[in-house]
Design an enzyme around this catalytic site. Sequence first.
Site, PDB file in Angstrom:
ATOM      1  N   HIS A 191      -6.965   3.358   3.729  1.00 47.93           N
ATOM      2  CA  HIS A 191      -7.936   3.471   2.634  1.00 47.93           C
ATOM      3  C   HIS A 191      -8.790   2.230   2.433  1.00 47.93           C
ATOM      4  CE1 HIS A 191      -4.627   1.443   0.588  1.00 47.93           C
ATOM      5  NE2 HIS A 191      -5.507   1.003  -0.282  1.00 47.93           N
TER       6      HIS A 191
HETATM    7  C1  UD1 Z   1      -8.020   1.062  -5.195  1.00 49.37           C
HETATM    8  C2  UD1 Z   1      -7.901  -0.444  -5.166  1.00 49.37           C
HETATM    9  C3  UD1 Z   1      -7.179  -0.889  -3.915  1.00 49.37           C
HETATM   10  C4  UD1 Z   1      -5.846  -0.201  -3.789  1.00 49.37           C
HETATM   11  C5  UD1 Z   1      -6.026   1.295  -3.883  1.00 49.37           C
HETATM   12  C6  UD1 Z   1      -4.685   1.945  -3.941  1.00 49.37           C
HETATM   13  C7  UD1 Z   1      -9.708  -1.743  -6.217  1.00 49.37           C
HETATM   14  C8  UD1 Z   1     -10.919  -2.553  -5.963  1.00 49.37           C
HETATM   15  N1  UD1 Z   1      -9.211  -1.087  -5.152  1.00 49.37           N
HETATM   16  O1  UD1 Z   1      -8.836   1.450  -4.092  1.00 49.37           O
HETATM   17  O2  UD1 Z   1      -6.929  -2.282  -3.977  1.00 49.37           O
HETATM   18  O3  UD1 Z   1      -5.261  -0.540  -2.555  1.00 49.37           O
HETATM   19  O4  UD1 Z   1      -6.733   1.621  -5.089  1.00 49.37           O
HETATM   20  O5  UD1 Z   1      -4.740   3.289  -3.630  1.00 49.37           O
HETATM   21  O6  UD1 Z   1      -9.223  -1.708  -7.320  1.00 49.37           O
HETATM   22  N2  UD1 Z   1     -10.669   8.855  -6.146  1.00 49.37           N
HETATM   23  C9  UD1 Z   1     -10.346  10.167  -6.384  1.00 49.37           C
HETATM   24  N3  UD1 Z   1      -9.238  10.397  -7.178  1.00 49.37           N
HETATM   25  C10 UD1 Z   1      -8.486   9.426  -7.707  1.00 49.37           C
HETATM   26  C11 UD1 Z   1      -8.846   8.094  -7.447  1.00 49.37           C
HETATM   27  C12 UD1 Z   1      -9.931   7.821  -6.659  1.00 49.37           C
HETATM   28  O7  UD1 Z   1     -10.997  11.086  -5.930  1.00 49.37           O
HETATM   29  O8  UD1 Z   1      -7.510   9.729  -8.421  1.00 49.37           O
HETATM   30  C13 UD1 Z   1     -11.847   8.579  -5.279  1.00 49.37           C
HETATM   31  C14 UD1 Z   1     -13.077   8.294  -6.117  1.00 49.37           C
HETATM   32  O9  UD1 Z   1     -14.117   9.076  -5.649  1.00 49.37           O
HETATM   33  C15 UD1 Z   1     -13.418   6.858  -5.864  1.00 49.37           C
HETATM   34  C16 UD1 Z   1     -12.651   6.503  -4.570  1.00 49.37           C
HETATM   35  O10 UD1 Z   1     -11.583   7.425  -4.483  1.00 49.37           O
HETATM   36  O11 UD1 Z   1     -14.756   6.634  -5.741  1.00 49.37           O
HETATM   37  C17 UD1 Z   1     -12.128   5.115  -4.619  1.00 49.37           C
HETATM   38  O12 UD1 Z   1     -11.350   4.867  -5.790  1.00 49.37           O
HETATM   39  P1  UD1 Z   1     -11.193   3.371  -6.397  1.00 49.37           P
HETATM   40  O13 UD1 Z   1     -10.152   3.373  -7.446  1.00 49.37           O
HETATM   41  O14 UD1 Z   1     -12.525   2.824  -6.754  1.00 49.37           O
HETATM   42  O15 UD1 Z   1     -10.731   2.526  -5.182  1.00 49.37           O
HETATM   43  P2  UD1 Z   1      -9.610   2.825  -4.107  1.00 49.37           P
HETATM   44  O16 UD1 Z   1     -10.243   2.932  -2.769  1.00 49.37           O
HETATM   45  O17 UD1 Z   1      -8.751   3.937  -4.595  1.00 49.37           O
HETATM   46  N1  UDP Z   2       1.892   6.012  -1.349  1.00 48.34           N
HETATM   47  C1  UDP Z   2       2.256   7.268  -1.805  1.00 48.34           C
HETATM   48  N2  UDP Z   2       1.634   8.367  -1.267  1.00 48.34           N
HETATM   49  C2  UDP Z   2       0.692   8.270  -0.288  1.00 48.34           C
HETATM   50  C3  UDP Z   2       0.338   6.976   0.169  1.00 48.34           C
HETATM   51  C4  UDP Z   2       0.935   5.860  -0.397  1.00 48.34           C
HETATM   52  O1  UDP Z   2       3.131   7.392  -2.646  1.00 48.34           O
HETATM   53  O2  UDP Z   2       0.169   9.316   0.147  1.00 48.34           O
HETATM   54  C5  UDP Z   2       2.556   4.846  -1.952  1.00 48.34           C
HETATM   55  C6  UDP Z   2       3.176   3.903  -0.957  1.00 48.34           C
HETATM   56  O3  UDP Z   2       4.469   4.307  -0.598  1.00 48.34           O
HETATM   57  C7  UDP Z   2       3.161   2.607  -1.709  1.00 48.34           C
HETATM   58  C8  UDP Z   2       1.927   2.695  -2.570  1.00 48.34           C
HETATM   59  O4  UDP Z   2       1.579   4.074  -2.605  1.00 48.34           O
HETATM   60  O5  UDP Z   2       4.282   2.522  -2.550  1.00 48.34           O
HETATM   61  C9  UDP Z   2       0.849   1.865  -1.975  1.00 48.34           C
HETATM   62  O6  UDP Z   2      -0.353   2.213  -2.486  1.00 48.34           O
HETATM   63  P1  UDP Z   2      -1.689   2.113  -1.661  1.00 48.34           P
HETATM   64  O7  UDP Z   2      -1.423   2.137  -0.216  1.00 48.34           O
HETATM   65  O8  UDP Z   2      -2.573   3.145  -2.226  1.00 48.34           O
HETATM   66  O9  UDP Z   2      -2.263   0.700  -2.136  1.00 48.34           O
HETATM   67  P2  UDP Z   2      -2.014  -0.820  -1.694  1.00 48.34           P
HETATM   68  O10 UDP Z   2      -0.561  -1.096  -1.670  1.00 48.34           O
HETATM   69  O11 UDP Z   2      -2.672  -1.001  -0.363  1.00 48.34           O
HETATM   70  O12 UDP Z   2      -2.744  -1.585  -2.731  1.00 48.34           O
END
Ligand code: UD1
Ligand code: UDP
Length: 369
Positions: free
Chosen positions: A204
């Site tokens: 991601h």
């Molecule tokens: C965010 C965090 C990242 C973390 C990740 C964990 C920041 C800058 N980034 O990235 O550090 O590793 O979460 O998963 O805070 N969206 C959905 N449904 C949801 C959430 C998000 O559809 O429930 C989509 C939205 O369209 C959004 C995109 O995902 O634009 C990104 O979501 P966002 O929370 O901005 O950043 P992540 O890539 O999820």
């Molecule tokens: N995770 C989850 N379901 C998924 C992918 C990740 O439960 O489909 C869990 C994973 O086991 C870990 C956490 O989400 O505990 C990590 O989150 P993510 O990879 O979104 O963010 P990051 O750690 O890179 O910030």
Amino acid sequence: MKILNVIGARPNFIKIAPLLKAAKSFPSLEMVLVHTGQHYDYNMSRIFFKDLSIPEPDIHLKVGSAGLGHGEQTGLIMERLEEVSRQIKPEMMVVVGDVNSTLGGALVAAKLQIPLAHIEAGLRSYDRRMPEEINRVVTDVLSDYLFTPYQYARQNLLKEGIASKKIFVVGNIMADALKQYFRPTDALHRLGLRPACYAMVTLHRPVNVDDKNTLKGIMQALKEIASNLTVVFPVHPRTHQRLETFRLMAKADSGNLVLIGPLGYLDNLNLIKNARMVLTDSGGVQQEAMVLGTPCLTLRETTEWVDTVKSGMNKLVGNKPADIIRAAKVLLGNQKINEPRLTGAPDAVARRILKVLVEKRYKETRSPR
Ligand code: UD1
Ligand code: UDP
């Protein structure tokens, strides 16, 4: 003592769970839970509350993320959290990890002069192209209590001039959560997978998924690996959107490369534990693969979790297709079976953190820094 705990994104939920659970045995603590709403889909938010028995948030800021830039998202979090903090008047704010909700919380606490505690402080990838690195550096500089997972993170903070009296090496809260909450589920059965006969993928990071050619290359590499063993890929919503926009989705989900929706915490851990290998760019998944004894290839050039690389369980392979394929082939040829490292007191990290906060061991929080 009233503590405002701020969470918002998937990894935050996992890190706050052990803290809230351990807080029940500290009668002097009143824990208030604020969900910013950064993540909101059932499989990105609610399922974690269920899997980890996290209580309903006391306050939901409903910020969201769809279509929001970093400034807009962080700004909304700040605006709404500032109002809530003025009403609740907490004596302490706790933020976890490195997402925009962490940064928004830290800025509000600092501006309102609320003592700030950061859990997972001191991690550095030394790559400021990652939005998380900026969030970590700013949050740490604003924090009064910095709880680090290991000595190396403490050294990072000392190098940045953070006073040693503010730093507490307490251990890894993610591993703490895993040890407390892990249990077998029927995820493998449901997905028709056999232990050690599949690779598990999560992706991601913007650097991997936001550029069409990069994502296309990674998907080609996964296809190639899938010619040797099943590859199961629970797709993050950001990645799902990019695969759709770049018209890569239809070609991706075929044969032995299986794309599914994001998994809940327990199912995800079960998939990691039983995989032949994990390919990821996640911070949390690198950690979990190490603890669960599964070899990990990280599709990045740097990691903030250097302990995983030092342990020999994680290899940084970057995002070039040839490098990913080569590294996966090496792992496939390697028969070594690793044992999970699930030993150690499961709620030790959370209790250590709470003890420090209750005793307010570092008292001069409001003096000039
Ligand atoms: C965010 C965090 C990242 C973390 C990740 C964990 C920041 C800058 N980034 O990235 O550090 O590793 O979460 O998963 O805070 N969206 C959905 N449904 C949801 C959430 C998000 O559809 O429930 C989509 C939205 O369209 C959004 C995109 O995902 O634009 C990104 O979501 P966002 O929370 O901005 O950043 P992540 O890539 O999820
Ligand atoms: N995770 C989850 N379901 C998924 C992918 C990740 O439960 O489909 C869990 C994973 O086991 C870990 C956490 O989400 O505990 C990590 O989150 P993510 O990879 O979104 O963010 P990051 O750690 O890179 O910030």
